[in-house]
Design a protein around this motif. Sequence first.
Motif, PDB file in Angstrom:
ATOM      1  N   ASP A 189       1.801  18.405 -17.151  1.00  0.00           N
ATOM      2  CA  ASP A 189       1.990  19.420 -16.112  1.00  0.00           C
ATOM      3  C   ASP A 189       1.731  18.959 -14.679  1.00  0.00           C
ATOM      4  O   ASP A 189       2.184  19.623 -13.750  1.00  0.00           O
ATOM      5  N   LEU A 190       0.994  17.878 -14.478  1.00  0.00           N
ATOM      6  CA  LEU A 190       0.403  17.709 -13.151  1.00  0.00           C
ATOM      7  C   LEU A 190       0.981  16.595 -12.260  1.00  0.00           C
ATOM      8  O   LEU A 190       0.462  16.330 -11.187  1.00  0.00           O
ATOM      9  N   HIS A 191       2.043  15.948 -12.673  1.00  0.00           N
ATOM     10  CA  HIS A 191       2.829  15.109 -11.749  1.00  0.00           C
ATOM     11  C   HIS A 191       2.109  13.887 -11.181  1.00  0.00           C
ATOM     12  O   HIS A 191       2.482  13.415 -10.104  1.00  0.00           O
ATOM     13  N   GLU A 192       1.106  13.367 -11.868  1.00  0.00           N
ATOM     14  CA  GLU A 192       0.376  12.238 -11.261  1.00  0.00           C
ATOM     15  C   GLU A 192       1.287  11.036 -11.027  1.00  0.00           C
ATOM     16  O   GLU A 192       1.323  10.439  -9.956  1.00  0.00           O
ATOM     17  N   MET A 193       2.041  10.679 -12.084  1.00  0.00           N
ATOM     18  CA  MET A 193       2.895   9.486 -11.917  1.00  0.00           C
ATOM     19  C   MET A 193       4.158   9.780 -11.118  1.00  0.00           C
ATOM     20  O   MET A 193       4.729   8.887 -10.501  1.00  0.00           O
ATOM     21  N   TYR A 194       4.577  11.042 -11.125  1.00  0.00           N
ATOM     22  CA  TYR A 194       5.710  11.431 -10.261  1.00  0.00           C
ATOM     23  C   TYR A 194       5.341  11.121  -8.809  1.00  0.00           C
ATOM     24  O   TYR A 194       6.109  10.498  -8.067  1.00  0.00           O
ATOM     25  N   SER A 195       4.147  11.544  -8.419  1.00  0.00           N
ATOM     26  CA  SER A 195       3.713  11.319  -7.036  1.00  0.00           C
ATOM     27  C   SER A 195       3.573   9.828  -6.754  1.00  0.00           C
ATOM     28  O   SER A 195       4.003   9.334  -5.703  1.00  0.00           O
ATOM     29  N   MET A 196       2.981   9.109  -7.690  1.00  0.00           N
ATOM     30  CA  MET A 196       2.815   7.663  -7.476  1.00  0.00           C
ATOM     31  C   MET A 196       4.179   6.978  -7.401  1.00  0.00           C
ATOM     32  O   MET A 196       4.365   6.017  -6.649  1.00  0.00           O
ATOM     33  N   GLY A 197       5.109   7.451  -8.181  1.00  0.00           N
ATOM     34  CA  GLY A 197       6.453   6.862  -8.167  1.00  0.00           C
ATOM     35  C   GLY A 197       7.095   6.988  -6.800  1.00  0.00           C
ATOM     36  O   GLY A 197       7.702   6.040  -6.282  1.00  0.00           O
ATOM     37  N   HIS A 198       6.950   8.160  -6.181  1.00  0.00           N
ATOM     38  CA  HIS A 198       7.549   8.316  -4.856  1.00  0.00           C
ATOM     39  C   HIS A 198       6.821   7.464  -3.817  1.00  0.00           C
ATOM     40  O   HIS A 198       7.446   6.925  -2.897  1.00  0.00           O
ATOM     41  N   LEU A 199       5.503   7.342  -3.962  1.00  0.00           N
ATOM     42  CA  LEU A 199       4.793   6.437  -3.042  1.00  0.00           C
ATOM     43  C   LEU A 199       5.299   5.011  -3.241  1.00  0.00           C
ATOM     44  O   LEU A 199       5.490   4.255  -2.283  1.00  0.00           O
ATOM     45  N   LEU A 200       5.525   4.660  -4.500  1.00  0.00           N
ATOM     46  CA  LEU A 200       5.987   3.302  -4.802  1.00  0.00           C
ATOM     47  C   LEU A 200       7.373   3.044  -4.200  1.00  0.00           C
ATOM     48  O   LEU A 200       7.623   1.987  -3.592  1.00  0.00           O
ATOM     49  N   GLU A 201       8.276   4.006  -4.354  1.00  0.00           N
ATOM     50  CA  GLU A 201       9.604   3.826  -3.733  1.00  0.00           C
ATOM     51  C   GLU A 201       9.478   3.681  -2.214  1.00  0.00           C
ATOM     52  O   GLU A 201      10.183   2.882  -1.588  1.00  0.00           O
ATOM     53  N   GLY A 202       8.558   4.473  -1.634  1.00  0.00           N
ATOM     54  CA  GLY A 202       8.318   4.375  -0.187  1.00  0.00           C
ATOM     55  C   GLY A 202       7.795   2.996   0.178  1.00  0.00           C
ATOM     56  O   GLY A 202       8.235   2.390   1.167  1.00  0.00           O
ATOM     57  N   ALA A 203       6.879   2.480  -0.644  1.00  0.00           N
ATOM     58  CA  ALA A 203       6.268   1.175  -0.359  1.00  0.00           C
ATOM     59  C   ALA A 203       7.306   0.059  -0.429  1.00  0.00           C
ATOM     60  O   ALA A 203       7.323  -0.845   0.408  1.00  0.00           O
ATOM     61  N   VAL A 204       8.182   0.132  -1.424  1.00  0.00           N
ATOM     62  CA  VAL A 204       9.220  -0.901  -1.567  1.00  0.00           C
ATOM     63  C   VAL A 204      10.154  -0.856  -0.344  1.00  0.00           C
ATOM     64  O   VAL A 204      10.467  -1.884   0.263  1.00  0.00           O
ATOM     65  N   ALA A 205      10.557   0.354   0.023  1.00  0.00           N
ATOM     66  CA  ALA A 205      11.492   0.491   1.156  1.00  0.00           C
ATOM     67  C   ALA A 205      10.837   0.007   2.448  1.00  0.00           C
ATOM     68  O   ALA A 205      11.482  -0.665   3.272  1.00  0.00           O
ATOM     69  N   TYR A 206       9.553   0.325   2.623  1.00  0.00           N
ATOM     70  CA  TYR A 206       8.872  -0.066   3.864  1.00  0.00           C
ATOM     71  C   TYR A 206       8.685  -1.581   3.918  1.00  0.00           C
ATOM     72  O   TYR A 206       8.878  -2.208   4.963  1.00  0.00           O
ATOM     73  N   PHE A 207       8.357  -2.163   2.778  1.00  0.00           N
ATOM     74  CA  PHE A 207       8.228  -3.627   2.722  1.00  0.00           C
ATOM     75  C   PHE A 207       9.571  -4.286   3.045  1.00  0.00           C
ATOM     76  O   PHE A 207       9.655  -5.229   3.841  1.00  0.00           O
ATOM     77  N   GLU A 208      10.619  -3.777   2.437  1.00  0.00           N
ATOM     78  CA  GLU A 208      11.936  -4.395   2.668  1.00  0.00           C
ATOM     79  C   GLU A 208      12.385  -4.230   4.120  1.00  0.00           C
ATOM     80  O   GLU A 208      13.066  -5.089   4.662  1.00  0.00           O
ATOM     81  N   ALA A 209      11.972  -3.128   4.744  1.00  0.00           N
ATOM     82  CA  ALA A 209      12.395  -2.887   6.131  1.00  0.00           C
ATOM     83  C   ALA A 209      11.608  -3.729   7.120  1.00  0.00           C
ATOM     84  O   ALA A 209      12.153  -4.197   8.119  1.00  0.00           O
ATOM     85  N   THR A 210      10.308  -3.894   6.856  1.00  0.00           N
ATOM     86  CA  THR A 210       9.445  -4.488   7.889  1.00  0.00           C
ATOM     87  C   THR A 210       8.797  -5.803   7.470  1.00  0.00           C
ATOM     88  O   THR A 210       8.261  -6.515   8.312  1.00  0.00           O
ATOM     89  N   GLY A 211       8.790  -6.085   6.174  1.00  0.00           N
ATOM     90  CA  GLY A 211       8.075  -7.273   5.702  1.00  0.00           C
ATOM     91  C   GLY A 211       6.568  -7.046   5.608  1.00  0.00           C
ATOM     92  O   GLY A 211       5.831  -7.916   5.152  1.00  0.00           O
ATOM     93  N   LYS A 212       6.107  -5.862   6.029  1.00  0.00           N
ATOM     94  CA  LYS A 212       4.654  -5.602   5.959  1.00  0.00           C
ATOM     95  C   LYS A 212       4.259  -5.328   4.506  1.00  0.00           C
ATOM     96  O   LYS A 212       4.877  -4.503   3.841  1.00  0.00           O
TER      97      LYS A 212
END
Length: 648
Positions: free
Chosen positions: A148-171
């Motif tokens: 019911d509580l979406h723990e990995m759903y939330s982590m998954g979206h953070l992970l997609e954000g992290a991949v995109a940010y790394f690819e955009a900036t190299g940070k």
Amino acid sequence: MSSSLKQTASQSERRFKRLVPVDHSSVSFDGGFWKSWSDTVRNVTIPTQHKRLEEEGFLEVLDFDKPAGPLARPIQPSGLSMQHFFDSDFGKWIEAASYTLKKHPNPDVEAKIDAIVDKLEQGQMADGYLNSWFIRREPENRWTNLRDLHEMYSMGHLLEGAVAYFEATGKRKFLDVMIRAVDHIADTFGTEPGKLRGYDAHEEIELALVKLYRVTKDPRHLKLATYFVDERGQMPSYYDEEARKRGDDPAKYVYQTYAYSQAHMPVREQTQVVGHAVRAMYLFSAMADLAYENDDQSLKDACDRLFDNLTGRQLYVTGGLGPSASNEGFTREYDLPNETAYAETCAAVALGFWSHRMAQIDLDSKFTDALETVLFNGALSGISRDGEHYFYENALESHGQHRRWKWHYCPCCPTNIARFITSLGQYFYSANEGTLAVHLYGENSSELTIGDSFLRLRQQTAYPWDGDIKLSFCLSATSTFTLKLRIPGWCHSSKVSINGESVDITSSTEKGYVSISRSWKDGDELRLSFDMPVERLYANPAVGEDAGRVALRRGPVVYCVEQADLGSEPQQLRITPQASITSRFDADFLGGATVLEGDALEADTSSWKGTLYRTVPAELKTRSFKAIPYHLWANRDEGAMQVWLAEK
Ligand code: FUB
Ligand code: ZN
């Protein structure tokens, strides 16, 4: 052996001849239809969404050094508060914003992302766990309710954000934070002794892990994604066992069936698309990803069956999906009500994700046709022309009760449509050693690599308003490759010519893509011409709602009639089979769009005052009408709208 030859050998041993989508940033929308949308999303949507996240307290959940405040969203009967997954909203915002950064560096946006990342890093637990709700409110209960509580759903979206940010900036900071979180997940879940055999009921982490794997090349990341997909729906259900451990009765599950989360049977056995629509699309996207990475025919077969079920029996003409609000998803086949259509923006966007992934393992235009349908209709309708108002539900009929909002109680859709548009370039082209596939049409210029060749390709076109497209090739050296051009499923007559000489496409078209193999040279010019008449569409008679009704489509664009043009409710309009309906580009209409015009009949209500039923039908009088692209509806005055029009 050179590395590219090695790659060729391993490709040839594979079942699927895989295509690789271009990086979104190699495609520039420097004119035409997508330029104004991309500019609006970058300049208006991204900043205003961050403002809303701040104003609405979404980012406060990251103030780990302060005690958690009162709940911004109450707990629902399922035990879930929308606040459980606030992390997913800023995760998706980071992803959408990151896609804009490569070509349009923006220190202010970067600073905003860095501020979020710093807080996430600060809050992350020593063992890598990362979820703002559980860390601040109930760390003792983490990983006790995956149902019911979406723990990995939330982590998954953070992970997609992290991949995109790394690819955009190299940070790397965000990426490293998320890799630690993934390591923690891998230590906790799996088939090895001592691990929990769980998986999140809201799919998302699976596809995010594949994205991570593509960056890290760490096989553990792919293995974890594979585990989650393989484990889903195995019996006895993990969710029953988990509920008992919590002291809950599994029979009291609010949604009653694990089909809600596509967890009612192993994924390879599923044949009908069921349950929550966004969850289903995220799962199927991950299944397509894993078919691609693991060369897994059984997952591809399951995806094929599910895709055919969806598009053959459960999809709105707009590409919307999931008709029902009660489960945010599917009911029975052919149940496609118009006015109460839920058709969540996120679900249409996610169908775009899935169909695009399918096309990379199986170049069949049925997939890219679906992608195009959602793109121009059921997903794009989710955002207003001004870029800062949204629809969650994408009804196909209204009496004026549906209005776009500035922000939502559950704002999952705005950031989803934003990330779709800011990464749109990747959907246009994909390539492998000897092939370049063109999936979508629209003005753009792109920088592409096919094998060892570098190509600048320019598409000049007014698509989707016009079916003529000019492709200009700028090559540093002559290069031999196969160009595969999608012939859209809506098109019944098309022509191709190269440097003025027509090409026979009937013999070289397979699964909706025409193949042209030749030595391409600098200055080559290819012209495509898709006949684009106004078409009348009829629904399968099993769709009771659409009986006696017609929808209008021109090219990939589905139309609707709005009260704002008609002056009265379109529900009283009757389209006659013989009426000629013409199209006209109106440069002043909401930034420029092709509108349709024709004559129709309308009920004369003057003799019905005070009468609800009578034995004599209404008289019909002739009047003119105008239809506008469905995605542009509800951008003007409040009023009724209809896609499926009564036919007389
Ligand atoms: O539950 C998380 C997201 O919020 C879902 O994907 C949407 O349907 C909405 O419920
Ligand atoms: Zn949504």
